[in-house]
Design a protein around this motif. Structure first.
Motif: not given
Length: 518
Positions: A106, A109-110, A167, A176, A179, A192, A195
């Motif tokens: 994650f 990806w961000q 997200i 992404a 991800f 999700i 996380i």
């Protein structure tokens, strides 16, 4: 609220009078720490700053060159410590391997699709230099720890409140690719949920406490008739994940980038942005969370943005211009101030209340800060915004009408953020009424009082300081080339939160004269 204010003023008189007469009830100041050089690479040097208040010394990195060269030297010096800090954070916040793997994907990806897009190329070069410098020193285990740390430092104070919306929104519009593949393979909802269920994102832990107190930070600037010689004093508290182990690798970094202004950042090894800092031009920067429902990572990561302003601004107008030319991410309260203009600029300091796509600007004595809180049940109104001349201060709530309409929590007069705002106001009011000019000890005292000590009923009591969330507390007196920096120290019930510990005096003179650009 009137009774609360009277009580706080009474406490101020008792405690602050002790400070004026030289007694410090909760903190100490080390005016003579020992600076020793430990490593050198080309024109960059690594020092340790040893103090009686700390078992492990504070690292001081003095870095000169292009951004790539600065990054290389940092990686060469402190790659192992940077990874140790990153892994310490993950172990405390995310104890299980599967959760950790999901979070790392994650974070990658961000960074890849969002935060890396608006950071300037110079900082991307610096990050690459960090990785290359680590390898040059024979350390090849960093992987993506530096960029992942930038993302972690960019998360809102209470991530579980709004990170899911971020997200889902970004998943629909971003690339992404890696991800997405991970989500497809393991199930979107499950990943999700995994996380969001980590300690990093939980609103509360099993015992009912918050794992990360990101919503108890504070900062201020004060100058003019309120201070000795009219000098500007600044303060900043970082209240975050306590007792994580990262305080072992405390770090003050002096950056001397080729072609721009030198600046100092207070933080920890592996965090390359500025949690707080000051530049050779007297530009002070700080941040406090104010979570908003207007969130994005499609902006300039705030810790890097604060460095960007210190690096390129030499006046309050220049700092504000740079802010307006760059984009916000999360909802936050920031501060920019120009110490060199304390006696010349009409408004040398501003509080910046921000959210995605919007900033409200507050100088001192701003009429827009005269906020009346209205009780929705009784209709009673209580003044909770007190603008005053020659001082700007913020905790974790806003005063701009647009910001208030979108901030995640609208605090009541008895809530923590409002209480701390009033602590600022009452402290400044006390000194003014007592005709005491704020000097270094008073400025440190104000900073220390506002730090989270796990005893929010009495901010003057450090008896529970071992469990307080304050991990960095810093005060600046740029006109005297000084800053005073405190970190959390120790572990368990032997731990002391930063604001209850030792403020180490750092002489800025040897660091802010080494760059000819200055």
């Amino acid at each position: 609220m009137k009774n609360i204010s009277i009580l706080l003023i009474a406490i101020n008189v008792l405690v602050l009078s002790c400070i004026v007469y030289g007694e410090t009830p909760s903190f100490k100041v080390d005016s003579n720490p020992t600076l020793n050089m430990v490593k050198q690479y080309n024109s960059s040097t690594l020092y340790t700053l040893s103090s009686s208040g700390y078992q492990d010394p504070i690292f001081v990195a003095n870095l000169t060159g292009t951004h790539y060269e600065i990054g290389y030297a940092m990686g060469y010096f402190l790659a192992e410590e940077a990874l140790e800090n990153f892994e310490s954070l993950l172990k405390v916040a995310i104890p299980y391997g599967f959760e950790r793997d999901a979070l790392k994907l994650f974070l990658d990806w961000q960074w890849k699709d969002y935060l890396s897009k608006q950071i300037t190329q110079n900082y991307l070069d610096e990050i690459q230099g960090f990785y290359d410098g680590a390898k040059g020193a024979g350390f090849d285990k960093l992987e993506n720890a530096i960029t992942q740390a930038v993302v972690i430092s960019s998360l809102p104070g209470d991530p579980n409140q709004n990170i899911e919306a971020l997200i889902k929104n970004e998943f629909l519009k971003g690339d992404a690719s890696e991800f997405k593949q991970y989500l497809v393979a393991n199930g979107y909802d499950e990943v999700i949920a995994t996380i969001l269920n980590t300690e990093l994102f939980k609103s509360t832990t099993a015992d009912g406490s918050k794992p990360i107190k990101g919503m108890q930070c504070s900062h201020f600037s004060v100058w003019g008739s309120r201070t000795n010689s009219g000098d500007m004093y600044n303060g900043r508290n970082l209240d975050w994940l306590q007792n994580s182990g990262i305080a072992k690798n405390k770090l003050i970094t002096f950056y001397h980038p080729k072609g721009s202004y030198s600046h100092a950042a207070i933080g920890f090894a592996g965090l390359i942005g500025a949690i707080t800092g000051i530049s050779s031009q007297g530009i002070f920067v700080a941040e406090s969370d104010n979570d908003s429902n207007k969130v994005t990572f499609d902006g300039f990561a705030w810790s890097m943005r604060l460095r960007y302003i210190m690096e390129h601004a030499n006046s309050i107008d220049a700092a504000l211009g740079l802010w307006k030319a760059t984009n916000n991410t999360m909802g936050m309260n920031h501060m920019v101030a120009s110490s060199n203009e304390a006696t010349t600029a009409p408004h040398p300091a501003y509080a910046l209340e921000t959210m995605a796509g919007y900033t409200a600007y507050f100088p001192d004595n701003s009429p827009a800060e005269q906020y009346l809180y209205t009780n929705t049940t009784t209709g009673a109104a209580t003044q909770m915004g007190y603008p005053i001349p020659e001082a700007v201060f913020r905790t974790n709530h806003g005063y701009d009408t647009v910001i208030r309409a979108n901030q995640w929590i609208d605090p009541k007069p008895t809530d923590d953020s409002m209480i701390r705002y009033m602590l600022f106001h009452d402290a400044f009011n006390y000194y003014e009424t007592a005709q005491i000019e704020i000097s270094e000890l008073e400025a440190i005292n104000i900073t220390s009082i506002l730090g989270a000590k796990n005893n929010e009923a009495n901010f003057y009591d450090c008896s529970q300081g071992w469990n307080g969330y304050n991990i960095i507390s810093a005060t600046y007196h740029f006109a005297a080339n000084k800053m005073f920096v405190a970190y959390e120290e120790g572990a368990g019930q032997n731990r002391v939160c930063a604001c209850c510990g030792t403020y180490v005096q750092v002489d800025l003179t040897p660091f802010f004269v080494s760059n000819q650009i200055n």
